[in-house]
Write a protein that holds these residues in place. Structure first.
Motif, mmCIF file in Angstrom:
data_model
loop_
_atom_site.group_PDB
_atom_site.id
_atom_site.type_symbol
_atom_site.label_atom_id
_atom_site.label_comp_id
_atom_site.label_asym_id
_atom_site.label_seq_id
_atom_site.Cartn_x
_atom_site.Cartn_y
_atom_site.Cartn_z
ATOM 1 N N GLY A 132 35.488 36.361 35.938
ATOM 2 C CA GLY A 132 35.130 35.471 34.855
ATOM 3 C C GLY A 132 36.299 35.072 33.996
ATOM 4 N N LEU A 133 37.538 35.439 34.411
ATOM 5 C CA LEU A 133 38.731 35.042 33.674
ATOM 6 C C LEU A 133 39.223 33.693 34.159
ATOM 7 C CD1 LEU A 133 40.664 38.465 33.780
ATOM 8 C CD2 LEU A 133 39.381 37.502 31.845
ATOM 9 N N ASP A 134 39.933 32.982 33.303
ATOM 10 C CA ASP A 134 40.473 31.709 33.766
ATOM 11 C C ASP A 134 41.694 31.970 34.637
ATOM 12 O OD1 ASP A 134 42.805 32.034 32.109
ATOM 13 O OD2 ASP A 134 41.657 31.264 30.412
ATOM 14 N N ALA A 135 42.139 30.950 35.346
ATOM 15 C CA ALA A 135 43.220 31.096 36.319
ATOM 16 C C ALA A 135 44.504 31.590 35.673
ATOM 17 C CB ALA A 135 43.462 29.756 37.021
ATOM 18 N N ALA A 136 44.817 31.101 34.473
ATOM 19 C CA ALA A 136 46.050 31.518 33.804
ATOM 20 C C ALA A 136 46.011 32.998 33.459
ATOM 21 C CB ALA A 136 46.253 30.684 32.543
ATOM 22 N N ALA A 137 44.861 33.473 32.998
ATOM 23 C CA ALA A 137 44.739 34.877 32.655
ATOM 24 C C ALA A 137 44.862 35.757 33.885
ATOM 25 C CB ALA A 137 43.414 35.127 31.942
ATOM 26 N N VAL A 138 44.261 35.294 35.017
ATOM 27 C CA VAL A 138 44.360 36.068 36.253
ATOM 28 C C VAL A 138 45.803 36.120 36.731
ATOM 29 C CG1 VAL A 138 43.714 36.117 38.686
ATOM 30 C CG2 VAL A 138 41.972 35.690 36.939
ATOM 31 N N ASP A 139 46.492 34.969 36.710
ATOM 32 C CA ASP A 139 47.886 34.928 37.145
ATOM 33 C C ASP A 139 48.746 35.881 36.290
ATOM 34 O OD1 ASP A 139 47.257 33.115 39.092
ATOM 35 O OD2 ASP A 139 47.919 31.347 37.935
ATOM 36 N N ALA A 140 48.527 35.893 34.983
ATOM 37 C CA ALA A 140 49.296 36.780 34.108
ATOM 38 C C ALA A 140 48.993 38.242 34.398
ATOM 39 C CB ALA A 140 48.981 36.457 32.649
ATOM 40 N N ALA A 141 47.715 38.532 34.674
ATOM 41 C CA ALA A 141 47.331 39.906 34.969
ATOM 42 C C ALA A 141 47.946 40.363 36.280
ATOM 43 C CB ALA A 141 45.811 40.037 35.008
ATOM 44 N N LEU A 142 47.920 39.483 37.305
ATOM 45 C CA LEU A 142 48.506 39.843 38.595
ATOM 46 C C LEU A 142 50.014 40.068 38.487
ATOM 47 C CD1 LEU A 142 46.498 37.402 40.886
ATOM 48 C CD2 LEU A 142 46.390 39.912 40.911
ATOM 49 N N ALA A 143 50.679 39.237 37.671
ATOM 50 C CA ALA A 143 52.118 39.414 37.475
ATOM 51 C C ALA A 143 52.403 40.772 36.827
ATOM 52 C CB ALA A 143 52.668 38.281 36.619
ATOM 53 N N GLY A 144 51.561 41.125 35.865
ATOM 54 C CA GLY A 144 51.748 42.422 35.205
ATOM 55 C C GLY A 144 51.493 43.574 36.143
ATOM 56 N N LEU A 145 50.448 43.456 36.962
ATOM 57 C CA LEU A 145 50.146 44.527 37.921
ATOM 58 C C LEU A 145 51.246 44.653 38.964
ATOM 59 C CD1 LEU A 145 46.315 43.846 38.452
ATOM 60 C CD2 LEU A 145 47.348 45.799 37.257
ATOM 61 N N GLU A 146 51.783 43.510 39.379
ATOM 62 C CA GLU A 146 52.868 43.544 40.360
ATOM 63 C C GLU A 146 54.099 44.225 39.776
ATOM 64 O OE1 GLU A 146 54.807 40.448 43.563
ATOM 65 O OE2 GLU A 146 54.399 39.723 41.529
ATOM 66 N N ALA A 147 54.403 43.930 38.509
ATOM 67 C CA ALA A 147 55.557 44.548 37.857
ATOM 68 C C ALA A 147 55.381 46.053 37.721
ATOM 69 C CB ALA A 147 55.777 43.914 36.491
ATOM 70 N N ARG A 148 54.142 46.503 37.595
ATOM 71 C CA ARG A 148 53.874 47.929 37.459
ATOM 72 C C ARG A 148 53.735 48.625 38.809
ATOM 73 N NH1 ARG A 148 52.305 48.946 32.178
ATOM 74 N NH2 ARG A 148 51.763 47.082 30.962
ATOM 75 N N GLY A 149 53.775 47.840 39.890
ATOM 76 C CA GLY A 149 53.622 48.418 41.217
ATOM 77 C C GLY A 149 52.193 48.705 41.577
ATOM 78 N N LEU A 150 51.247 48.033 40.911
ATOM 79 C CA LEU A 150 49.838 48.288 41.144
ATOM 80 C C LEU A 150 49.168 47.193 41.975
ATOM 81 C CD1 LEU A 150 48.816 49.615 37.611
ATOM 82 C CD2 LEU A 150 49.235 50.939 39.694
ATOM 83 N N ALA A 151 49.891 46.170 42.295
ATOM 84 C CA ALA A 151 49.343 45.105 43.144
ATOM 85 C C ALA A 151 50.493 44.462 43.912
ATOM 86 C CB ALA A 151 48.597 44.074 42.308
ATOM 87 N N GLY A 152 50.160 43.930 45.111
ATOM 88 C CA GLY A 152 51.183 43.284 45.910
ATOM 89 C C GLY A 152 50.631 42.058 46.630
ATOM 90 N N ARG A 153 51.550 41.164 47.062
ATOM 91 C CA ARG A 153 51.149 39.938 47.750
ATOM 92 C C ARG A 153 51.155 40.172 49.265
ATOM 93 N NH1 ARG A 153 53.237 35.315 44.286
ATOM 94 N NH2 ARG A 153 54.080 36.320 42.416
ATOM 95 N N THR A 154 50.291 39.451 49.955
ATOM 96 C CA THR A 154 50.347 39.427 51.418
ATOM 97 C C THR A 154 51.143 38.201 51.855
ATOM 98 O OG1 THR A 154 48.354 38.085 51.707
ATOM 99 C CG2 THR A 154 48.052 40.486 51.467
ATOM 100 N N THR A 155 51.404 38.112 53.110
ATOM 101 C CA THR A 155 52.159 36.956 53.634
ATOM 102 C C THR A 155 51.244 35.794 53.991
ATOM 103 O OG1 THR A 155 52.046 37.922 55.852
ATOM 104 C CG2 THR A 155 53.984 38.437 54.512
ATOM 105 N N ASP A 156 49.969 35.982 53.722
ATOM 106 C CA ASP A 156 49.011 34.923 54.055
ATOM 107 C C ASP A 156 49.220 33.707 53.159
ATOM 108 O OD1 ASP A 156 47.775 36.594 55.966
ATOM 109 O OD2 ASP A 156 46.564 37.542 54.378
ATOM 110 N N LEU A 157 48.741 32.578 53.628
ATOM 111 C CA LEU A 157 48.703 31.355 52.849
ATOM 112 C C LEU A 157 47.258 30.852 52.852
ATOM 113 C CD1 LEU A 157 51.955 29.508 54.002
ATOM 114 C CD2 LEU A 157 51.519 30.639 51.804
ATOM 115 N N PRO A 158 46.677 30.583 51.732
ATOM 116 C CA PRO A 158 47.253 30.847 50.404
ATOM 117 C C PRO A 158 47.463 32.347 50.166
ATOM 118 C CG PRO A 158 44.923 30.409 50.187
ATOM 119 C CD PRO A 158 45.253 30.164 51.641
ATOM 120 N N VAL A 159 48.310 32.658 49.170
ATOM 121 C CA VAL A 159 48.678 34.056 48.901
ATOM 122 C C VAL A 159 47.441 34.866 48.526
ATOM 123 C CG1 VAL A 159 50.006 35.556 47.396
ATOM 124 C CG2 VAL A 159 50.984 33.400 48.178
#
Length: 318
Positions: A34-61
């Motif tokens: 239920g979050l907007d796209a900008a909030a999700v993107d910011a949350a994912l960036a934060g999780l990635e910086a903390r080592g709690l989330a990662g990207r796959t090589t799929d497209l779309p990511v």
């Protein structure tokens, strides 16, 4: 959960959703949380910086959550940091308490060094007394001596306990007699635990151990230590023997069967003075003192000096 580790609420929400999914795109996470796209993107960036989330090589990511074991490790590290912080805090708290006690003690205790400083302090205390002076006197006397006749105001009542040895000095008894004022009381104890001058139950001065040749004393003001010292005085007073020197201020005996001379002799005897010391105070021989003591024993109908002390107390001769 992650907020206790410093993550934002959005990060915590996105991570929890991502764990429940095998993988997800940003759009899928937005729809699920239920979050907007900008909030999700910011949350994912934060999780990635903390080592709690990662990207796959799929497209779309697509995004995948790190193992909860990573979070557990982070929690363990934070607990270790908190324990270390607690230990540091405990040391600081102990230091703070010590400093607080030091600040409080600085207002309760004051060191006085040197015989002249002790003498002047004692004289100042006596001069400032308003209603009561308590004194425990034992040799060596460093501050104010009896013969100096330093007196508080006329409305001040005094109670003094002399150690027996302090009265054996030539002239000591005469000085006590000369300094006795209306309302003052004097007693004698064979051994005092400490020397002390207490004024108005508000401050006391005690001599301490000597440092080389310099006498040292301490002033103790209102507090638990002074309360304990005053209790000690009251206990010593209760166990001491009244000293009757038959000045004009001496209280009368309950049974006036003794003349002034015999009463004074009996008082000195019960104070623990030797026959030789009593003779020196009275200006007589030791044999004369012994004869008079025997006469008192005959009057009391006892055979020993211990029995004489008992009878004298029972009959109110002292």
């Amino acid at each position: 959960m992650l907020t206790v580790l410093g993550a934002s609420g959005d990060e915590d929400r996105v991570y929890g959703q991502l764990v429940s999914m095998v993988s997800a795109t940003g759009a899928e996470l937005a729809a699920a949380t239920g979050l907007d796209a900008a909030a999700v993107d910011a949350a994912l960036a934060g999780l990635e910086a903390r080592g709690l989330a990662g990207r796959t090589t799929d497209l779309p990511v697509r995004w995948v959550a790190a193992s909860p074991g990573v979070v557990e490790a982070m929690i363990a590290e934070r607990l270790s940091e908190l324990r270390s912080a607690q230990q540091t805090l405990d040391r600081l708290a102990a230091q703070h308490r010590t400093n607080a006690l030091t600040r409080e003690a600085s207002g309760v205790f004051e060191i006085v060094r040197g015989a002249e400083a002790l003498r002047q302090t004692a004289m100042n205390l006596l001069a400032a007394a308003r209603f009561q002076v308590l004194n425990l006197v034992k040799p060596p006397i460093i501050a104010v001596r009896s013969e100096e006749r330093v007196q508080p105001g006329p409305s001040v009542r005094g109670r003094t306990v002399f150690e027996t040895e302090a009265l054996e000095t030539p002239g000591a008894l005469q000085a006590v007699r000369a300094g006795l004022r209306d309302g003052d009381q004097v007693r004698v104890h064979t051994r005092l635990p400490v020397k002390m001058l207490a004024i108005d139950r508000a401050v006391a001065m005690l001599p301490m151990a000597r440092d080389d040749t310099t006498p040292v004393g301490v002033l103790i003001r209102r507090g638990a230590v002074l309360d304990a010292l005053l209790e000690l005085f009251d206990f010593v007073w209760a166990t001491a023997v009244p000293l009757h020197v038959d000045s004009e201020n001496s209280p009368p005996p309950r049974e006036p069967f003794l003349d002034a001379d015999d009463r004074r002799l009996l008082s000195l005897l019960l104070s623990g003075l030797t026959d030789e010391a009593i003779a020196a105070h009275r200006g007589t021989s030791t044999r004369t003192v012994q004869r008079k003591v025997q006469a008192l024993m005959n009057r009391a109908q006892v055979r020993t000096r211990m029995q004489l002390a008992w009878e004298a107390s029972r009959r109110g001769w002292v």
